[in-house]
Design an enzyme around this catalytic site. Structure first.
Site, PDB file in Angstrom:
ATOM      1  N   LYS A   1       0.669  -1.147  -0.048  1.00 35.40           N
ATOM      2  CA  LYS A   1      -0.043  -0.059  -0.242  1.00 35.40           C
ATOM      3  C   LYS A   1       0.793   1.272  -0.091  1.00 35.40           C
ATOM      4  O   LYS A   1       2.064   1.270  -0.054  1.00 35.40           O
ATOM      5  CB  LYS A   1      -0.936  -0.083   1.352  1.00 35.40           C
ATOM      6  CG  LYS A   1      -2.173  -0.920   1.068  1.00 35.40           C
ATOM      7  CD  LYS A   1      -3.157  -1.073   2.146  1.00 35.40           C
ATOM      8  CE  LYS A   1      -4.193  -2.050   1.730  1.00 35.40           C
ATOM      9  NZ  LYS A   1      -5.032  -1.945   2.974  1.00 35.40           N
TER      10      LYS A   1
ATOM     11  N   ARG B   1      -3.356 -10.287   5.247  1.00 32.05           N
ATOM     12  CA  ARG B   1      -3.681 -10.211   3.832  1.00 32.05           C
ATOM     13  C   ARG B   1      -2.631  -9.767   2.986  1.00 32.05           C
ATOM     14  O   ARG B   1      -2.450  -8.402   3.064  1.00 32.05           O
ATOM     15  CB  ARG B   1      -4.943  -9.209   3.628  1.00 32.05           C
ATOM     16  CG  ARG B   1      -5.701  -9.249   2.282  1.00 32.05           C
ATOM     17  CD  ARG B   1      -6.855  -8.484   2.358  1.00 32.05           C
ATOM     18  NE  ARG B   1      -7.662  -8.650   0.955  1.00 32.05           N
ATOM     19  CZ  ARG B   1      -7.251  -7.951   0.083  1.00 32.05           C
ATOM     20  NH1 ARG B   1      -6.368  -6.916   0.202  1.00 32.05           N
ATOM     21  NH2 ARG B   1      -7.949  -7.737  -1.339  1.00 32.05           N
TER      22      ARG B   1
END
Length: 339
Positions: free
Chosen positions: A283, A318
């Site tokens: 991210k 995740r």
């Protein structure tokens, strides 16, 4: 609007070594704590011995977490990301055909994934909504094919009831809703009817707007309040608490400062009494702080943050890079807990 409480308790998690008198296991796992930080809207108010915590707080922090989608929560689990989209921020277009998706799913299973999360709608900052029919056409055939190819549970990453229905019919065993049941009022009732476990994530705004100057007075406590309220609403809908996972939503309506505050205080969320999922892989936080403009160059930073999450008791990671994360996790656990 969420309802805030007056006092919160963040356990100071430790692992390995002899446990001192008064140590309490965190969520029934290998981690334990003897102290918890007392937090209010005014900041830290010192520390409380585990044995002096309110009974409901102590129970929420210490109770073993039941299995989710057949996976025990007694050790960190790896959720491999499989985006069958043309525009996801990291791997858009790489796996958006059945054969490519199937090959990548098999690769993640062989690399050590415990569950595979399939998404047919990008929720990156600025992404636009995808029609239900398009999303179903992307995910349902892949779920059906992958269910026959790997012996792992499959989750569906969607905000929409119709997509979840099609995914469940194809074999999905968990619904991962990045909107935390705020986008489609029909999704939670369907999950309750179908008996599906769910992951409730915090977000602020929609993918189109969530990074437009997000603001919080206290991001850690406000995200906690949102998740607590959405968990209560899910239970009122009929979803059993032992089928709920919580995700603080790193990068969804947060600046890097917000994200770092959530990561630093991550263990607070164990007070929700449900397993904790952490999704930080590749991210923007890693792009910016790790100085990695290309998403495919963010594996080292992703692994570093994943291990920091495990150190605070995160039960599910995740991730994109399954093999690398699994290797790092095995070494970290061997150091902390012994072989």
């Amino acid at each position: 609007m969420t309802v805030s409480r007056d006092v919160y308790f963040r356990p100071l998690l430790q692992r390995g070594g002899p446990r001192p008198e008064g140590a309490v296991p965190l969520a029934g796992g290998p981690g334990w704590f003897v102290l918890a930080e007392r937090l209010t809207r005014k900041g830290s108010q010192g520390f409380v011995a585990a044995g002096d915590l309110p009974e409901d707080v102590l129970q929420a922090l210490s109770a073993p977490r039941p299995p989710i989608a057949g996976l025990g929560m007694d050790r960190p689990r790896l959720m491999g990301i499989l985006n069958v989209t043309p525009d996801s921020f990291s791997d858009g277009g790489r796996h958006d055909g059945i054969e490519a998706a199937l090959a990548h799913g098999r690769q993640m299973a062989e690399a050590g994934a415990d569950i595979i999360d399939i998404g047919g709608e990008s929720t990156r900052p600025g992404a636009v909504d995808v029609p239900e029919g398009t999303e179903i056409d992307r995910v349902a055939p892949v779920i059906a094919a992958l269910k026959d190819a790997v012996d792992l549970p499959i989750s569906i990453d969607t905000r929409k009831r119709a997509v979840a229905e099609a995914a469940a019919s194809a074999g999905a065993a968990l619904v991962n809703d990045v909107s935390g049941f705020t986008f489609d009022a029909g999704l939670a009732p369907f999950c309750a009817e179908a008996g599906l476990p769910v992951c409730i994530m915090h977000t602020k705004g929609t993918p189109q707007t969530m990074q437009d100057d997000p603001r919080y007075d206290n991001v850690l406590l406000e995200v906690y309040d949102f998740l607590a309220e959405q968990i209560a609403l899910a239970e009122a809908t009929g979803i059993l608490r032992d089928r709920i996972v919580a995700d603080p939503g790193i990068g969804f309506g947060k600046t890097n400062t917000h994200n770092l505050a959530l990561l630093a205080g991550l263990s607070l969320f164990h007070g929700l009494g449900v397993p904790l999922l952490l999704g930080v892989s590749r991210k923007g936080l890693i792009r910016d702080i790790g100085q990695a403009p290309n998403a495919r160059d963010r594996m080292p930073g992703s692994v570093a943050v994943a291990l920091a999450g495990v150190a605070q008791g995160a039960q599910i990671l995740r991730i994109h890079d399954v093999a690398e994360t699994r290797q790092a996790l095995r070494l970290w656990l061997a150091i902390e807990d012994g072989l």
